[in-house]
Design an enzyme around this catalytic site. Structure first.
Site, PDB file in Angstrom:
ATOM      1  N   GLU A   1      -5.889  -7.702   5.443  1.00 32.62           N
ATOM      2  CA  GLU A   1      -5.193  -8.578   4.505  1.00 32.62           C
ATOM      3  C   GLU A   1      -5.200 -10.026   4.977  1.00 32.62           C
ATOM      4  O   GLU A   1      -4.428 -10.852   4.480  1.00 32.62           O
ATOM      5  CB  GLU A   1      -3.750  -8.107   4.292  1.00 32.62           C
ATOM      6  CG  GLU A   1      -2.849  -8.191   5.512  1.00 32.62           C
ATOM      7  CD  GLU A   1      -2.863  -6.933   6.363  1.00 32.62           C
ATOM      8  OE1 GLU A   1      -1.904  -6.725   7.111  1.00 32.62           O
ATOM      9  OE2 GLU A   1      -3.844  -6.167   6.278  1.00 32.62           O
TER      10      GLU A   1
ATOM     11  N   HIS B   1      -3.143   2.363  -2.488  1.00 33.62           N
ATOM     12  CA  HIS B   1      -4.219   1.497  -1.993  1.00 33.62           C
ATOM     13  C   HIS B   1      -4.995   0.833  -3.127  1.00 33.62           C
ATOM     14  O   HIS B   1      -5.530  -0.270  -2.952  1.00 33.62           O
ATOM     15  CB  HIS B   1      -5.168   2.300  -1.104  1.00 33.62           C
ATOM     16  CG  HIS B   1      -4.557   2.655   0.225  1.00 33.62           C
ATOM     17  ND1 HIS B   1      -4.559   1.777   1.297  1.00 33.62           N
ATOM     18  CD2 HIS B   1      -3.905   3.759   0.648  1.00 33.62           C
ATOM     19  CE1 HIS B   1      -3.945   2.335   2.323  1.00 33.62           C
ATOM     20  NE2 HIS B   1      -3.534   3.541   1.956  1.00 33.62           N
TER      21      HIS B   1
ATOM     22  N   ASN C   1       0.820  -1.208   0.000  1.00 36.14           N
ATOM     23  CA  ASN C   1       0.000   0.000   0.000  1.00 36.14           C
ATOM     24  C   ASN C   1       0.858   1.264   0.000  1.00 36.14           C
ATOM     25  O   ASN C   1       0.572   2.222  -0.724  1.00 36.14           O
ATOM     26  CB  ASN C   1      -0.923   0.010   1.225  1.00 36.14           C
ATOM     27  CG  ASN C   1      -2.174  -0.827   1.010  1.00 36.14           C
ATOM     28  OD1 ASN C   1      -2.628  -1.013  -0.116  1.00 36.14           O
ATOM     29  ND2 ASN C   1      -2.733  -1.335   2.094  1.00 36.14           N
TER      30      ASN C   1
ATOM     31  N   ASP D   1      -5.698  -3.035  -3.276  1.00 31.23           N
ATOM     32  CA  ASP D   1      -6.998  -3.683  -3.486  1.00 31.23           C
ATOM     33  C   ASP D   1      -6.912  -4.723  -4.595  1.00 31.23           C
ATOM     34  O   ASP D   1      -7.551  -5.783  -4.531  1.00 31.23           O
ATOM     35  CB  ASP D   1      -8.065  -2.641  -3.836  1.00 31.23           C
ATOM     36  CG  ASP D   1      -8.484  -1.807  -2.641  1.00 31.23           C
ATOM     37  OD1 ASP D   1      -8.109  -2.163  -1.499  1.00 31.23           O
ATOM     38  OD2 ASP D   1      -9.180  -0.785  -2.838  1.00 31.23           O
TER      39      ASP D   1
END
Length: 283
Positions: A174, A144, A139, A148
């Protein structure tokens, strides 16, 4: 008096009324919290509007929680739509919106059911908890949105690799979980080793298109055979402790917890602890 003139429906007044009611009801349920053990349907009779017009109003004024149903002829298509809406809401209640896997709520319910089934049938039940290694760095380095993408890719790979009657869930952040009914240690480890090996080979492209990167995963695994009393919380703790060992040992690997049923084997059999793990872990 009959008239050919089309009556303009007061959409703004209706939307304001329903929005205010929705706000008040939401505030009430938040105050009541977990004490709320009952529910009611709230109906509002609206003349002079079609379901299509209502959907347009609902979309503009964020009134999607209100369902429409005609009270005149031709109700079957609307009832079918009503059923589909309920099914969609039920799906959303039990699934993670990003990955499409079962969410923690569904996971807890199914794990409890599978533990009871294992107790009755004395059949093996394996539970694995996954954690993507160094996910925060993904990230921080790539953003981000790319994070994802990694989560969704792992979820898709997890779902594609497992059997139809296994339950794959997003455990939180996660972390993921996999309930493998009917699988002992040998079968579960074989599946997990293949899953990790294939996932670590997947290449992710950096957002700027320059370069690629890989992500690995650590797994904690435990197995239950219904021969001792155990709760879903205790089984999760066993898998979680094994996951912690996998992280501490260098990540990108599987660690197996102590097996509660193996500890019941009498000492006079002279079977060592690690041999018990293998002999009674099942296939």
């Amino acid at each position: 008096m009959p008239t050919d003139k089309k009556i303009k429906f007061p959409a703004n007044e209706l939307a304001s009324e329903l929005s205010a009611l929705q706000e008040e009801l939401c505030a009430y349920t938040r105050e009541a919290g977990e004490k709320m053990d009952r529910s009611v349907w709230v109906f509002r009779l609206i003349h002079g509007i079609s379901c299509e017009e209502w959907e347009s109003i609902a979309a503009r004024r964020d009134l999607g929680q209100w369902l429409s149903l005609p009270i005149d002829g031709g109700a079957y298509p609307q009832l079918k739509r009503f059923q589909e809406t309920l099914e969609r809401l039920a799906y959303q209640t039990d699934h993670d919106p990003l990955t499409g896997l079962a969410n923690r709520r569904a996971f807890d319910r199914i794990l409890d059911i599978e533990i009871e089934r294992s107790k009755r049938a004395r059949s093996p039940l394996s539970l694995a908890i996954f954690d993507l290694d160094d996910f925060k760095r993904v990230n921080d380095t790539y953003g981000h949105q790319k994070g994802d993408e990694v989560l969704s890719t792992f979820a898709g790979h997890l779902k594609a690799t497992t059997r139809r009657y296994d339950l794959a869930a997003r455990f939180g952040g996660e972390e993921f979980a996999l309930i493998m009914a009917g699988s002992g240690l040998v079968k579960a480890q074989r599946l997990l080793n293949r899953l990790l090996q294939e996932f670590r080979q997947i290449e992710f492209t950096a957002p700027d298109g320059n370069g690629t990167f890989h992500v690995t995963c650590s797994v904690g695994l435990t197995c239950y055979k219904g021969s001792v009393k155990i709760s879903d919380k205790e089984l999760i703790e066993l898998a979680d402790s094994a996951l912690y060992e996998a992280k501490a040992a260098g990540k990108n690997q599987i660690k197996v917890s102590s097996l509660p049923f193996a500890d019941n084997v009498p000492n006079e059999t002279l079977v060592h602890a690690n041999e018990k793990q293998f002999l009674f872990g099942g296939k």
